[in-house]
Design a protein around this motif. Structure first.
Motif, PDB file in Angstrom:
ATOM      1  N   ALA A  98       0.823  -1.214   0.000  1.00 53.38           N
ATOM      2  CA  ALA A  98       0.000   0.000   0.000  1.00 53.38           C
ATOM      3  C   ALA A  98       0.853   1.259   0.000  1.00 53.38           C
ATOM      4  O   ALA A  98       0.321   2.361   0.063  1.00 53.38           O
ATOM      5  CB  ALA A  98      -0.926  -0.006   1.210  1.00 53.38           C
ATOM      6  N   GLU A  99       2.167   1.119  -0.068  1.00 48.92           N
ATOM      7  CA  GLU A  99       3.072   2.277  -0.068  1.00 48.92           C
ATOM      8  C   GLU A  99       3.689   2.453  -1.443  1.00 48.92           C
ATOM      9  O   GLU A  99       4.244   1.517  -2.027  1.00 48.92           O
ATOM     10  CB  GLU A  99       4.179   2.074   0.968  1.00 48.92           C
ATOM     11  N   ILE A 100       3.566   3.660  -1.985  1.00 49.98           N
ATOM     12  CA  ILE A 100       4.180   4.007  -3.267  1.00 49.98           C
ATOM     13  C   ILE A 100       5.230   5.071  -2.999  1.00 49.98           C
ATOM     14  O   ILE A 100       4.912   6.141  -2.476  1.00 49.98           O
ATOM     15  CB  ILE A 100       3.147   4.543  -4.268  1.00 49.98           C
ATOM     16  N   SER A 101       6.479   4.797  -3.351  1.00 49.48           N
ATOM     17  CA  SER A 101       7.572   5.740  -3.098  1.00 49.48           C
ATOM     18  C   SER A 101       8.237   6.127  -4.410  1.00 49.48           C
ATOM     19  O   SER A 101       8.641   5.251  -5.194  1.00 49.48           O
ATOM     20  CB  SER A 101       8.612   5.125  -2.153  1.00 49.48           C
ATOM     21  N   ILE A 102       8.342   7.413  -4.647  1.00 45.42           N
ATOM     22  CA  ILE A 102       9.055   7.945  -5.800  1.00 45.42           C
ATOM     23  C   ILE A 102       9.891   9.112  -5.303  1.00 45.42           C
ATOM     24  O   ILE A 102       9.348  10.133  -4.870  1.00 45.42           O
ATOM     25  CB  ILE A 102       8.098   8.400  -6.912  1.00 45.42           C
ATOM     26  N   GLY A 103      11.191   8.951  -5.340  1.00 45.65           N
ATOM     27  CA  GLY A 103      12.072   9.982  -4.794  1.00 45.65           C
ATOM     28  C   GLY A 103      11.801  10.164  -3.310  1.00 45.65           C
ATOM     29  O   GLY A 103      11.725   9.196  -2.551  1.00 45.65           O
ATOM     30  N   ASP A 104      11.609  11.410  -2.894  1.00 41.03           N
ATOM     31  CA  ASP A 104      11.345  11.723  -1.488  1.00 41.03           C
ATOM     32  C   ASP A 104       9.860  11.677  -1.136  1.00 41.03           C
ATOM     33  O   ASP A 104       9.480  11.925   0.011  1.00 41.03           O
ATOM     34  CB  ASP A 104      11.881  13.125  -1.145  1.00 41.03           C
TER      35      ASP A 104
END
Length: 219
Positions: A125-131
């Motif tokens: 459920a976590e989407i990380s792109i860069g910061d």
């Protein structure tokens, strides 16, 4: 994510629409099978919530017709038919999940998040792109670990762009992700939301592709 609810129970339909909108989904509601099929052909949603006990068509026939369209749609059956034979028929007919009535709001939302992840190839459920990190189960986002204060529309727009990272999203597609049928949309609504998001994120996070739309780079 755009959700199409196909449900003829007015009270239940109103409750589902309210819950989904609060959770950041764009939801449209139809109460007959034939109208649902016409709508899906004209504007395919991402997810269909399908009741089996519709007034004009059996839900399993609607399911079969949707699958025949060969569209990338996730289908969650919602029904009071709790017999194992109905569940087997629904899943064998191409449904991606099956939830019997009555059900808890939290379970419905959890199952929708699973279907979302299947559509976006996300494993969590976590989407990380860069910061920037988006937590779709908690309806929140952070920048470099700091909580972002986002309006509901800003969150939905950021979610739509991050889920489709690397793909240009047109203004029209983004409008369909943020607004349900019949809602008043200002001509510059998307531009205003993009402007507000850029003030809260780094200036280069959301890119404008002139004459086409907007994009977040793929990580």
């Amino acid at each position: 994510m755009q959700v199409l609810l196909v449900e003829d129970d007015a009270l239940l339909g109103e409750g589902i629409v309210c819950a989904l909108k609060q959770a950041g989904f764009t939801v449209n509601w139809i109460d007959t099978g034939r109208y649902a099929l016409s709508s899906i052909k004209a504007e395919p949603p991402d997810i269909v919530l399908l009741d089996l006990g519709l007034p004009d068509m059996d839900g399993l026939s609607v399911l079969k017709a949707i699958k025949a369209l060969a569209l990338p749609i996730q289908i969650l059956i919602l029904t009071a038919r709790d017999g194992i034979e109905y569940k087997v028929a629904g899943l064998d007919g191409g449904a991606d999940d099956y939830l019997t009535k009555p059900f808890a709001r939290e379970e419905l939302l959890a199952r929708l998040r699973v279907l979302e992840r299947r559509l976006t190839d996300a494993s969590t459920a976590e989407i990380s792109i860069g910061d920037v990190c988006l937590y779709t189960d908690k309806h929140r986002a952070t920048l470099a670990g700091n909580e972002l204060s986002l309006s509901r529309r800003e969150y939905m727009l950021l979610k739509a762009l991050m889920e489709s990272a690397g793909i240009i999203q047109t203004k029209e597609r983004l409008e369909s992700q943020l607004y349900s049928w019949g809602e008043q949309i200002a001509s510059n609504a998307i531009e205003v939301h993009i402007h507000n998001l850029r003030k809260k994120l780094s200036g280069s996070f959301i890119k404008t592709v002139r004459g086409v739309g907007y994009q977040v780079d793929k990580p």
